[in-house]
Motif scaffolding. Structure first.
Motif, PDB file in Angstrom:
ATOM      1  N   UNK A   1     141.029  79.489 113.896  1.00 34.03           N
ATOM      2  CA  UNK A   1     141.476  79.364 115.290  1.00 34.03           C
ATOM      3  C   UNK A   1     141.114  77.990 115.834  1.00 34.03           C
ATOM      4  N   UNK A   2     139.897  77.549 115.593  1.00 33.47           N
ATOM      5  CA  UNK A   2     139.492  76.230 116.082  1.00 33.47           C
ATOM      6  C   UNK A   2     140.267  75.113 115.404  1.00 33.47           C
ATOM      7  N   UNK A   3     140.592  75.287 114.136  1.00 30.13           N
ATOM      8  CA  UNK A   3     141.413  74.299 113.439  1.00 30.13           C
ATOM      9  C   UNK A   3     142.800  74.224 114.082  1.00 30.13           C
ATOM     10  N   UNK A   4     143.426  75.377 114.293  1.00 30.16           N
ATOM     11  CA  UNK A   4     144.775  75.418 114.877  1.00 30.16           C
ATOM     12  C   UNK A   4     144.801  74.966 116.328  1.00 30.16           C
ATOM     13  N   UNK A   5     143.730  75.238 117.058  1.00 28.53           N
ATOM     14  CA  UNK A   5     143.678  74.895 118.481  1.00 28.53           C
ATOM     15  C   UNK A   5     143.287  73.435 118.713  1.00 28.53           C
ATOM     16  N   UNK A   6     142.897  72.730 117.673  1.00 29.15           N
ATOM     17  CA  UNK A   6     142.530  71.325 117.819  1.00 29.15           C
ATOM     18  C   UNK A   6     141.087  71.107 118.251  1.00 29.15           C
ATOM     19  N   UNK A   7     140.204  72.007 117.886  1.00 27.30           N
ATOM     20  CA  UNK A   7     138.781  71.875 118.196  1.00 27.30           C
ATOM     21  C   UNK A   7     137.956  71.812 116.917  1.00 27.30           C
ATOM     22  N   UNK A   8     138.115  70.749 116.126  1.00 23.64           N
ATOM     23  CA  UNK A   8     137.408  70.687 114.843  1.00 23.64           C
ATOM     24  C   UNK A   8     135.882  70.666 114.989  1.00 23.64           C
ATOM     25  N   UNK A   9     135.387  70.209 116.129  1.00 21.43           N
ATOM     26  CA  UNK A   9     133.943  70.182 116.336  1.00 21.43           C
ATOM     27  C   UNK A   9     133.349  71.590 116.439  1.00 21.43           C
ATOM     28  N   UNK A  10     134.175  72.598 116.683  1.00 20.63           N
ATOM     29  CA  UNK A  10     133.704  73.979 116.808  1.00 20.63           C
ATOM     30  C   UNK A  10     133.936  74.812 115.551  1.00 20.63           C
ATOM     31  N   UNK A  11     134.644  74.282 114.565  1.00 23.11           N
ATOM     32  CA  UNK A  11     135.043  75.081 113.405  1.00 23.11           C
ATOM     33  C   UNK A  11     133.856  75.713 112.668  1.00 23.11           C
ATOM     34  N   UNK A  12     132.883  74.926 112.308  1.00 20.25           N
ATOM     35  CA  UNK A  12     131.727  75.443 111.561  1.00 20.25           C
ATOM     36  C   UNK A  12     130.877  76.342 112.450  1.00 20.25           C
ATOM     37  N   UNK A  13     130.786  76.002 113.719  1.00 22.81           N
ATOM     38  CA  UNK A  13     130.022  76.828 114.662  1.00 22.81           C
ATOM     39  C   UNK A  13     130.675  78.211 114.775  1.00 22.81           C
ATOM     40  N   UNK A  14     131.993  78.248 114.902  1.00 23.03           N
ATOM     41  CA  UNK A  14     132.707  79.528 114.985  1.00 23.03           C
ATOM     42  C   UNK A  14     132.605  80.315 113.683  1.00 23.03           C
ATOM     43  N   UNK A  15     132.644  79.617 112.565  1.00 25.10           N
ATOM     44  CA  UNK A  15     132.458  80.277 111.275  1.00 25.10           C
ATOM     45  C   UNK A  15     131.109  80.998 111.244  1.00 25.10           C
ATOM     46  N   UNK A  16     130.077  80.312 111.677  1.00 27.40           N
ATOM     47  CA  UNK A  16     128.731  80.887 111.707  1.00 27.40           C
ATOM     48  C   UNK A  16     128.621  82.001 112.749  1.00 27.40           C
ATOM     49  N   UNK A  17     129.110  81.757 113.963  1.00 27.96           N
ATOM     50  CA  UNK A  17     128.980  82.739 115.053  1.00 27.96           C
ATOM     51  C   UNK A  17     129.712  84.038 114.738  1.00 27.96           C
ATOM     52  N   UNK A  18     130.973  83.930 114.341  1.00 31.33           N
ATOM     53  CA  UNK A  18     131.764  85.138 114.126  1.00 31.33           C
ATOM     54  C   UNK A  18     131.517  85.762 112.748  1.00 31.33           C
ATOM     55  N   UNK A  19     131.118  84.956 111.783  1.00 30.34           N
ATOM     56  CA  UNK A  19     130.731  85.516 110.490  1.00 30.34           C
ATOM     57  C   UNK A  19     129.468  86.357 110.609  1.00 30.34           C
ATOM     58  N   UNK A  20     128.473  85.838 111.316  1.00 35.75           N
ATOM     59  CA  UNK A  20     127.232  86.583 111.547  1.00 35.75           C
ATOM     60  C   UNK A  20     127.506  87.817 112.397  1.00 35.75           C
ATOM     61  N   UNK A  21     128.320  87.641 113.417  1.00 39.79           N
ATOM     62  CA  UNK A  21     128.707  88.762 114.282  1.00 39.79           C
ATOM     63  C   UNK A  21     129.321  89.892 113.442  1.00 39.79           C
TER      64      UNK A  21
END
Length: 155
Positions: A69-89
């Motif tokens: 989602x972050x890749x498609x939305x143009x927020x590459x700075x959040x990609x790894x953070x979202x991977x960690x946040x939602x993966x852990x979730x």
């Protein structure tokens, strides 16, 4: 590996790919406006997978969905953070039995906490504090929708 094992593995990977794609669509294209931004239904896909399939699968679907989602939305700075946040979730939400309630609480804290810490680093404490309620609401909405969908699919 026998043919039936390969077929079972192929079905499982296909299901996880479909759940990831649906979660990306829910997170990228269904946006509910709020005073501080918007809520998405990404978490509904994460929680549905957790309730329906379990921890490992939900971690995979959650992490990949958030990343994409972050890749498609143009927020590459959040990609790894979202991977960690939602993966852990997803991993924690997939706990079952007597650990289910604890897992859901920890899943909520993990998602909100990872985004809070990342926001402090990127934007400062004020922006991080402002984001807590939106992330918390998105998480609870996703948990509710994911639970209801999983109940419907289990019938």
């Amino acid at each position: 590996m026998t043919t039936s094992d390969k077929q079972r593995q192929t079905r499982r990977l296909t299901l996880l790919a479909l759940l990831t794609a649906i979660s990306v669509l829910l997170g990228r294209f269904i946006m509910i406006p709020t005073p501080t931004g918007f809520l998405t239904l990404l978490d509904a896909g994460v929680y549905f997978t957790a309730f329906y399939l379990g921890s490992k699968e939900a971690a995979l679907v959650g992490g990949l969905s958030g990343f994409l989602i972050d890749l498609l939305a143009g927020y590459p700075n959040w990609m790894v953070i979202s991977l960690l946040a939602h993966g852990t979730q997803g991993y924690l939400a997939g706990w079952s039995g007597k650990k289910r309630f604890i897992g859901l609480v920890l899943a909520t804290l993990a998602m909100v906490g990872v985004y809070f810490i990342a926001s402090v680093y990127m934007y400062g404490l004020g922006a991080s504090l402002a984001g807590i309620w939106g992330n918390l609401l998105q998480n609870v909405l996703g948990m509710l929708v994911g639970y209801l969908l999983s109940r419907a699919f289990n019938r």
